[in-house]
Design a protein around this motif. Sequence first.
Motif, PDB file in Angstrom:
ATOM      1  N   ALA A   1     -27.280  33.494 -30.948  1.00  0.00           N
ATOM      2  CA  ALA A   1     -25.973  32.859 -31.140  1.00  0.00           C
ATOM      3  C   ALA A   1     -25.566  32.101 -29.889  1.00  0.00           C
ATOM      4  CB  ALA A   1     -24.917  33.904 -31.499  1.00  0.00           C
ATOM      5  N   ASN A   2     -24.743  31.075 -30.097  1.00  0.00           N
ATOM      6  CA  ASN A   2     -24.258  30.237 -29.000  1.00  0.00           C
ATOM      7  C   ASN A   2     -22.745  30.292 -28.906  1.00  0.00           C
ATOM      8  OD1 ASN A   2     -26.645  28.698 -30.560  1.00  0.00           O
ATOM      9  ND2 ASN A   2     -26.878  28.381 -28.373  1.00  0.00           N
ATOM     10  N   VAL A   3     -22.221  29.885 -27.775  1.00  0.00           N
ATOM     11  CA  VAL A   3     -20.784  29.619 -27.679  1.00  0.00           C
ATOM     12  C   VAL A   3     -20.485  28.447 -28.619  1.00  0.00           C
ATOM     13  CG1 VAL A   3     -18.930  28.756 -26.211  1.00  0.00           C
ATOM     14  CG2 VAL A   3     -20.519  30.479 -25.328  1.00  0.00           C
ATOM     15  N   GLN A   4     -19.441  28.621 -29.437  1.00  0.00           N
ATOM     16  CA  GLN A   4     -19.096  27.614 -30.444  1.00  0.00           C
ATOM     17  C   GLN A   4     -17.655  27.157 -30.226  1.00  0.00           C
ATOM     18  OE1 GLN A   4     -21.074  26.508 -33.220  1.00  0.00           O
ATOM     19  NE2 GLN A   4     -19.451  25.036 -33.657  1.00  0.00           N
ATOM     20  N   ILE A   5     -17.463  25.836 -30.181  1.00  0.00           N
ATOM     21  CA  ILE A   5     -16.123  25.256 -30.059  1.00  0.00           C
ATOM     22  C   ILE A   5     -15.852  24.465 -31.326  1.00  0.00           C
ATOM     23  CG2 ILE A   5     -14.584  23.827 -28.666  1.00  0.00           C
ATOM     24  CD1 ILE A   5     -16.714  24.152 -26.384  1.00  0.00           C
ATOM     25  N   ASP A   6     -14.812  24.844 -32.063  1.00  0.00           N
ATOM     26  CA  ASP A   6     -14.488  24.194 -33.328  1.00  0.00           C
ATOM     27  C   ASP A   6     -13.106  23.561 -33.236  1.00  0.00           C
ATOM     28  OD1 ASP A   6     -16.861  25.005 -34.748  1.00  0.00           O
ATOM     29  OD2 ASP A   6     -16.028  27.030 -34.783  1.00  0.00           O
ATOM     30  N   ILE A   7     -13.047  22.254 -33.497  1.00  0.00           N
ATOM     31  CA  ILE A   7     -11.783  21.512 -33.445  1.00  0.00           C
ATOM     32  C   ILE A   7     -11.364  21.164 -34.864  1.00  0.00           C
ATOM     33  CG2 ILE A   7     -10.599  19.477 -32.546  1.00  0.00           C
ATOM     34  CD1 ILE A   7     -12.695  19.348 -30.328  1.00  0.00           C
ATOM     35  N   PHE A   8     -10.177  21.626 -35.263  1.00  0.00           N
ATOM     36  CA  PHE A   8      -9.615  21.359 -36.587  1.00  0.00           C
ATOM     37  C   PHE A   8      -8.365  20.498 -36.430  1.00  0.00           C
ATOM     38  CE2 PHE A   8     -11.740  25.485 -36.613  1.00  0.00           C
ATOM     39  CZ  PHE A   8     -12.545  25.416 -37.740  1.00  0.00           C
ATOM     40  N   ASP A   9      -7.772  20.123 -37.550  1.00  0.00           N
ATOM     41  CA  ASP A   9      -6.535  19.336 -37.494  1.00  0.00           C
ATOM     42  C   ASP A   9      -5.406  20.098 -36.822  1.00  0.00           C
ATOM     43  OD1 ASP A   9      -7.829  17.302 -38.779  1.00  0.00           O
ATOM     44  OD2 ASP A   9      -6.647  17.379 -40.626  1.00  0.00           O
ATOM     45  N   ASP A  10      -5.402  21.431 -36.963  1.00  0.00           N
ATOM     46  CA  ASP A  10      -4.257  22.228 -36.499  1.00  0.00           C
ATOM     47  C   ASP A  10      -4.558  23.188 -35.357  1.00  0.00           C
ATOM     48  OD1 ASP A  10      -5.900  23.901 -37.984  1.00  0.00           O
ATOM     49  OD2 ASP A  10      -4.228  25.018 -38.874  1.00  0.00           O
TER      50      ASP A  10
ATOM     51  N   GLN B   1     -11.157  39.347 -32.348  1.00  0.00           N
ATOM     52  CA  GLN B   1     -12.531  39.801 -32.225  1.00  0.00           C
ATOM     53  C   GLN B   1     -13.153  39.927 -33.616  1.00  0.00           C
ATOM     54  OE1 GLN B   1     -14.183  42.638 -29.071  1.00  0.00           O
ATOM     55  NE2 GLN B   1     -13.978  43.985 -30.829  1.00  0.00           N
ATOM     56  N   PRO B   2     -13.669  38.803 -34.159  1.00  0.00           N
ATOM     57  CA  PRO B   2     -14.320  38.856 -35.468  1.00  0.00           C
ATOM     58  C   PRO B   2     -15.740  39.414 -35.350  1.00  0.00           C
ATOM     59  CG  PRO B   2     -14.307  36.610 -34.633  1.00  0.00           C
ATOM     60  CD  PRO B   2     -13.589  37.441 -33.615  1.00  0.00           C
ATOM     61  N   GLY B   3     -15.927  40.657 -35.748  1.00  0.00           N
ATOM     62  CA  GLY B   3     -17.235  41.288 -35.627  1.00  0.00           C
ATOM     63  C   GLY B   3     -17.636  41.443 -34.177  1.00  0.00           C
ATOM     64  N   ASP B   4     -18.878  41.095 -33.870  1.00  0.00           N
ATOM     65  CA  ASP B   4     -19.385  41.216 -32.508  1.00  0.00           C
ATOM     66  C   ASP B   4     -19.218  39.895 -31.748  1.00  0.00           C
ATOM     67  OD1 ASP B   4     -20.531  42.525 -30.348  1.00  0.00           O
ATOM     68  OD2 ASP B   4     -22.568  41.893 -30.882  1.00  0.00           O
ATOM     69  N   PHE B   5     -18.067  39.249 -31.954  1.00  0.00           N
ATOM     70  CA  PHE B   5     -17.771  37.994 -31.280  1.00  0.00           C
ATOM     71  C   PHE B   5     -16.356  38.059 -30.715  1.00  0.00           C
ATOM     72  CE2 PHE B   5     -21.208  36.945 -34.076  1.00  0.00           C
ATOM     73  CZ  PHE B   5     -21.924  35.941 -33.444  1.00  0.00           C
ATOM     74  N   PHE B   6     -16.116  37.237 -29.708  1.00  0.00           N
ATOM     75  CA  PHE B   6     -14.790  37.139 -29.093  1.00  0.00           C
ATOM     76  C   PHE B   6     -14.283  35.730 -29.345  1.00  0.00           C
ATOM     77  CE2 PHE B   6     -11.851  36.263 -25.632  1.00  0.00           C
ATOM     78  CZ  PHE B   6     -11.104  37.429 -25.554  1.00  0.00           C
ATOM     79  N   ARG B   7     -13.034  35.596 -29.789  1.00  0.00           N
ATOM     80  CA  ARG B   7     -12.498  34.275 -30.142  1.00  0.00           C
ATOM     81  C   ARG B   7     -11.118  34.076 -29.534  1.00  0.00           C
ATOM     82  NH1 ARG B   7     -12.817  33.221 -36.212  1.00  0.00           N
ATOM     83  NH2 ARG B   7     -14.949  32.659 -35.593  1.00  0.00           N
ATOM     84  N   ILE B   8     -10.891  32.869 -29.041  1.00  0.00           N
ATOM     85  CA  ILE B   8      -9.552  32.486 -28.595  1.00  0.00           C
ATOM     86  C   ILE B   8      -9.176  31.212 -29.343  1.00  0.00           C
ATOM     87  CG2 ILE B   8     -10.458  31.255 -26.565  1.00  0.00           C
ATOM     88  CD1 ILE B   8      -7.810  32.258 -25.141  1.00  0.00           C
ATOM     89  N   THR B   9      -7.969  31.222 -29.921  1.00  0.00           N
ATOM     90  CA  THR B   9      -7.520  30.124 -30.767  1.00  0.00           C
ATOM     91  C   THR B   9      -6.304  29.455 -30.147  1.00  0.00           C
ATOM     92  OG1 THR B   9      -8.317  31.273 -32.745  1.00  0.00           O
ATOM     93  CG2 THR B   9      -6.741  29.471 -33.080  1.00  0.00           C
ATOM     94  N   PHE B  10      -6.381  28.135 -30.031  1.00  0.00           N
ATOM     95  CA  PHE B  10      -5.291  27.326 -29.499  1.00  0.00           C
ATOM     96  C   PHE B  10      -4.691  26.530 -30.659  1.00  0.00           C
ATOM     97  CE2 PHE B  10      -8.465  27.944 -26.244  1.00  0.00           C
ATOM     98  CZ  PHE B  10      -7.745  28.231 -25.091  1.00  0.00           C
ATOM     99  N   TYR B  11      -3.427  26.788 -30.975  1.00  0.00           N
ATOM    100  CA  TYR B  11      -2.775  26.072 -32.071  1.00  0.00           C
ATOM    101  C   TYR B  11      -2.092  24.812 -31.539  1.00  0.00           C
ATOM    102  CZ  TYR B  11      -3.753  29.929 -35.195  1.00  0.00           C
ATOM    103  OH  TYR B  11      -4.410  30.872 -35.963  1.00  0.00           O
ATOM    104  N   GLY B  12      -2.332  23.701 -32.236  1.00  0.00           N
ATOM    105  CA  GLY B  12      -1.799  22.420 -31.807  1.00  0.00           C
ATOM    106  C   GLY B  12      -0.435  22.107 -32.394  1.00  0.00           C
ATOM    107  N   PRO B  13       0.066  20.903 -32.137  1.00  0.00           N
ATOM    108  CA  PRO B  13       1.412  20.520 -32.586  1.00  0.00           C
ATOM    109  C   PRO B  13       1.464  19.999 -34.017  1.00  0.00           C
ATOM    110  CG  PRO B  13       0.480  18.761 -31.283  1.00  0.00           C
ATOM    111  CD  PRO B  13      -0.530  19.870 -31.270  1.00  0.00           C
ATOM    112  N   GLY B  14       0.282  19.794 -34.653  1.00  0.00           N
ATOM    113  CA  GLY B  14       0.283  19.222 -35.994  1.00  0.00           C
ATOM    114  C   GLY B  14       0.897  17.836 -36.002  1.00  0.00           C
TER     115      GLY B  14
END
Length: 282
Positions: A110-119, A185-198
Amino acid sequence: MVKVINGTLKPTNTAVLFFCPNPQDFISQSTVKIARYRGTARIEFLDSQELEGPFYKILEDVETFFQRNTRLANKIVEWKRVDIPEYPFNAIREGVLNAMAHRDYNHSGANVQIDIFDDRIEITSPGGLLPGLDIKRLEGVHETRNKEICKIFHETKDMEKYGTGIRKMSNWMTEHGLKPPVISQPGDFFRITFYGPGDKILDLVPNILKERQTDLKELGLNERQIEALRLMVNEGQKFTNRKFRQLFKVTNKTAATDLNTLVKIGMAQLSGKGRNVGYSAK
C-alpha cells in the motif's frame, strides 16, 4: 545514514528515501498516489499521478498537483484584489509530510494516498496508530515507528519533536476560515480529512493573509480602473472600449489607456480582434 554489511558500507533505507534519485526501485511502497475526482466519491478521475523520487521531490510534486487541482478564487474588496485559495497549502503539506514520516513501511502493498474531492481532501497512510495511542488524544503526543525519518525532518525544521503537527494543521485551517481536520482510522490505515469551503469560497475573504492581498492603489490604478476590475472579477463582466467610455464618460484614448494598463499589469486579459476586442479578468 550508512551501515556496514559484510564489511561494505551500505545506505540505510532512510538514506535511500531522502537522497536516492530513484528510491522506488528499492522501496516501491514509497510512491505517493494522488488523484482528483469529479464530485464527492471515488468514481470518476479528473487527474491522477503516481509521485516518485526522493521525499522532497515528492513534496514539491504534491504542491504542483495541488495547485493544478484546487481552486483559486479572486475578489475585489474596496481597493484591494484578494486571491483566495481553496485550502491553506501549509496544512495539506503538513498532513502529507506526516503520512510519509509515520506510515508503516512494512505494509509493502500500500502507498500513501491523497484524494481530492469537490468538498474535501483525504490523506490516507498505511498502518494504524501505534499501541497505546488514542486517536482522540493525539495532540502533543510524539511517537513514531520511523525514528530516523523523523530525525531528518526535524533537522530540516519540517517536523518538531513535541507532537505539534495536529495543532498546526488545525490552526492553519481555522485561520483560513475552515473547520479543523478530522482524524479517523479506517481498518489498518490512518486518515486525515480536510473539509473545504464548497461553494462558499468567497466567504473566506476576511481570513486571507495580507501577502495574498494586492493594494490596487499602490499599483497606481485610478478609481475607474478599480471599479472596472471589480465588475470583471466579482460580477464576471466583460468590457469593450465602448462600454468603458459609456460607463465612465471618458474619451476613446483614456478608455484604451486605462484598459491596456490593466492588461499590462496582469489584472486583465484581451480576447478577440479589431472592434471585437474585449477585456476580462485574468
